[in-house]
Design a protein around this motif. Structure first.
Motif, mmCIF file in Angstrom:
data_model
loop_
_atom_site.group_PDB
_atom_site.id
_atom_site.type_symbol
_atom_site.label_atom_id
_atom_site.label_comp_id
_atom_site.label_asym_id
_atom_site.label_seq_id
_atom_site.Cartn_x
_atom_site.Cartn_y
_atom_site.Cartn_z
ATOM 1 N N GLY A 191 2.405 -5.543 42.254
ATOM 2 C CA GLY A 191 1.155 -4.925 41.857
ATOM 3 C C GLY A 191 0.196 -4.911 43.023
ATOM 4 O O GLY A 191 0.627 -4.981 44.178
ATOM 5 N N TYR A 192 -1.081 -4.838 42.753
ATOM 6 C CA TYR A 192 -2.037 -4.841 43.853
ATOM 7 C C TYR A 192 -3.278 -5.643 43.499
ATOM 8 O O TYR A 192 -3.606 -5.844 42.330
ATOM 9 N N GLU A 193 -3.952 -6.110 44.537
ATOM 10 C CA GLU A 193 -5.228 -6.793 44.389
ATOM 11 C C GLU A 193 -6.394 -5.810 44.443
ATOM 12 O O GLU A 193 -7.405 -5.975 43.766
ATOM 13 N N THR A 194 -6.263 -4.781 45.287
ATOM 14 C CA THR A 194 -7.316 -3.784 45.446
ATOM 15 C C THR A 194 -6.705 -2.452 45.839
ATOM 16 O O THR A 194 -5.730 -2.402 46.594
ATOM 17 N N PRO A 233 1.443 -8.215 32.385
ATOM 18 C CA PRO A 233 0.190 -7.598 32.809
ATOM 19 C C PRO A 233 -0.598 -8.486 33.764
ATOM 20 O O PRO A 233 -0.623 -9.703 33.607
ATOM 21 N N GLN A 234 -1.217 -7.894 34.735
ATOM 22 C CA GLN A 234 -2.171 -8.604 35.595
ATOM 23 C C GLN A 234 -1.646 -9.989 35.991
ATOM 24 O O GLN A 234 -0.466 -10.209 36.126
ATOM 25 N N GLU A 235 -2.490 -10.921 36.258
ATOM 26 C CA GLU A 235 -2.158 -12.302 36.568
ATOM 27 C C GLU A 235 -0.793 -12.489 37.232
ATOM 28 O O GLU A 235 0.230 -12.529 36.546
ATOM 29 N N PRO A 236 -0.684 -12.627 38.538
ATOM 30 C CA PRO A 236 -1.822 -12.960 39.386
ATOM 31 C C PRO A 236 -2.523 -11.752 40.025
ATOM 32 O O PRO A 236 -3.602 -11.926 40.584
ATOM 33 N N THR A 237 -1.933 -10.580 39.986
ATOM 34 C CA THR A 237 -2.578 -9.437 40.629
ATOM 35 C C THR A 237 -3.472 -8.704 39.639
ATOM 36 O O THR A 237 -3.373 -8.883 38.420
ATOM 37 N N LYS A 238 -4.341 -7.845 40.164
ATOM 38 C CA LYS A 238 -5.249 -7.088 39.298
ATOM 39 C C LYS A 238 -4.474 -6.118 38.420
ATOM 40 O O LYS A 238 -4.793 -5.922 37.247
ATOM 41 N N HIS A 239 -3.458 -5.493 38.987
ATOM 42 C CA HIS A 239 -2.636 -4.536 38.238
ATOM 43 C C HIS A 239 -1.175 -4.791 38.570
ATOM 44 O O HIS A 239 -0.829 -5.074 39.710
#
Length: 433
Positions: A191-194, A233-239
């Motif tokens: 996923g991604y953080e930003t 979903p999410q955790e640890p990344t934003k998406h």
């Protein structure tokens, strides 16, 4: 046996009135439920990572467990396996599951890590032959090591993608060698953080290609088990790109894999995605991608994945209702992806946590089977949609908007709302708990 569980005898079924902590009150492996033994319905598995590799930390504090096998040597890895198989036999579970990093020490490079894994797989094979234990599924840990901080398949660095692909290959080989019945992919950091540094199109394409390679390799080596994706979903990344069952299905359709890959659904992940466990199970069934489950629960006062052992029989009843409606498990099963609380330090705690979870699952399964055998719930559901089986319902599915408008005008269709009877059905469910 090792000394870790010294003095703890194999757990047996004693019935609802037993006073023993170390006894099953609901889980009778040979009890027949809807024409099948309970052990064959539930297909219990223990998770190697939480029970034997987790040190007891959380986001706010470090290690609390001091296990004699903690360390990075092959001798300690074999000790860990000895203790694990002791627990499997005490509980009488038929299956276990593992990541590569759970069972072997990390090597100085890929080649050494692979040699370590292969040696432990051979050790597992001997123990499985001696005990009759089976492997429900294997998987690769592509999230814990710092090299995976930006993902594995979705990493911007092609060298990390290559390392990840090679690791998956070795873990698929290990699973195949041990006659595992499934292979699981969990994108813990896919996923991604930003979005500021993320190319979503590129990352989705990389993830799709990786999964295509997994499926191709499955067929190349003749692996008969299912390939499973575990939504998160999410955790640890934003998406994360495998957010829930619906998201995974869309991903599979995009890459032409909807007939090749199924899902392993975790209760805690379903809750984090804003769904109920039974919703995710029902949707997977309707989409034809139901595979297996990770059984645990979250603390509803916490906003993160606490992975507690299950104890909510009403929730589990609704979950197993969907499993039974899906025809039950084929290659899948009930894996306890659950961990002790960090204050639960004693060996007995590890046994009793599984005993309680197994009993709660058994109670939920029996209640779900009774609901289905009673038939009233399904009759009410069918009655609610009965109109769609008539002439009007059939014609609507074959008509266009203009034709339907003409029909409404000519037949003066002016419907009154009808009760959904939700409370009645909730009361009906509670009669079986």
């Amino acid at each position: 046996m090792t000394d870790f569980f010294k003095g703890i005898a194999p757990v047996t079924f004693e019935g609802a009135h037993s006073d023993s902590e170390f006894a099953f009150r609901h889980y009778d492996p040979d009890e027949m439920v809807m024409g099948k033994a309970m052990k064959d319905h539930l297909r219990f598995a223990c998770a190697y990572w939480h029970s034997f590799a987790w040190p007891g930390g959380d986001p706010f504090g470090g290690q609390t467990f001091e296990r004699p096998w903690f360390g990075d040597t092959m001798d300690l890895a074999r000790m860990k396996a000895d203790v694990a198989f002791d627990m499997f036999q005490i509980l009488g579970v038929p299956y276990f599951c593992f990541h590569d990093a759970d069972v072997r020490p990390e090597g100085a490079d890929f080649a050494e890590s692979t040699r370590n894994l292969e040696a432990i797989v051979d050790y597992f094979g001997e123990k499985m032959d001696a005990t009759g234990l089976k492997l429900l599924w294997g998987t690769a840990n592509l999230f814990s090591h710092r090299r995976f901080m930006a993902g594995a398949a979705t990493n911007p660095d092609p060298e990390v993608f290559a390392f990840s692909a090679a690791t998956i290959k070795t873990c698929m080989d290990a699973t195949h060698k041990l006659n595992g019945e499934n292979y699981v992919l969990w994108g813990g950091r896919e996923g991604y953080e930003t979005l500021l540094n993320t190319d979503m199109g590129r990352e989705r394409a990389q993830a799709g290609r990786m999964l295509q390679m997994v499926v191709d390799y499955k067929h190349k080596i003749g692996f008969d088990g299912a390939i499973l994706i575990e939504p998160k979903p999410q955790e640890p990344t934003k998406h994360q790109y495998d957010y829930d069952v619906a998201t995974v299905y869309g991903f599979l359709k995009d890459f032409g894999l909807e007939d090749e890959v199924k899902v392993n659904i975790e209760q805690g992940h379903a809750i984090l995605a804003g769904h109920s466990f039974e919703h995710e199970l029902a949707l997977a069934r309707e989409l034809g991608i139901f595979g297996s489950i990770d059984m645990n629960r979250n603390d509803y006062q916490s906003g993160w994945d606490t992975d507690q052992f299950p104890n909510n029989v009403p929730e589990m009843t609704l979950a197993y209702l969907e499993v039974l409606k899906a025809g039950g498990f084929a290659t899948g099963g009930t894996n306890f992806d659950a961990k002790l609380r960090r204050q639960s330090l004693d060996p007995e705690d590890l046994i009793l946590a599984h005993v309680g979870g197994m009993d709660a699952c058994a109670a939920g399964l029996k209640a779900a089977a009774a609901i289905l055998e009673n038939g009233a719930l399904e009759e009410a559901r069918e009655a609610r949609y009965a109109g769609w089986n008539g002439d009007l319902g059939q014609s609507l599915m074959q008509s266009g908007l203009a034709e339907i408008e003409a029909m409404v005008r000519s037949e003066n269709i002016n419907p009154d709302p009808r009760s959904g009877r939700q409370e009645r059905l909730e009361n009906l469910i509670n009669r079986f708990l």
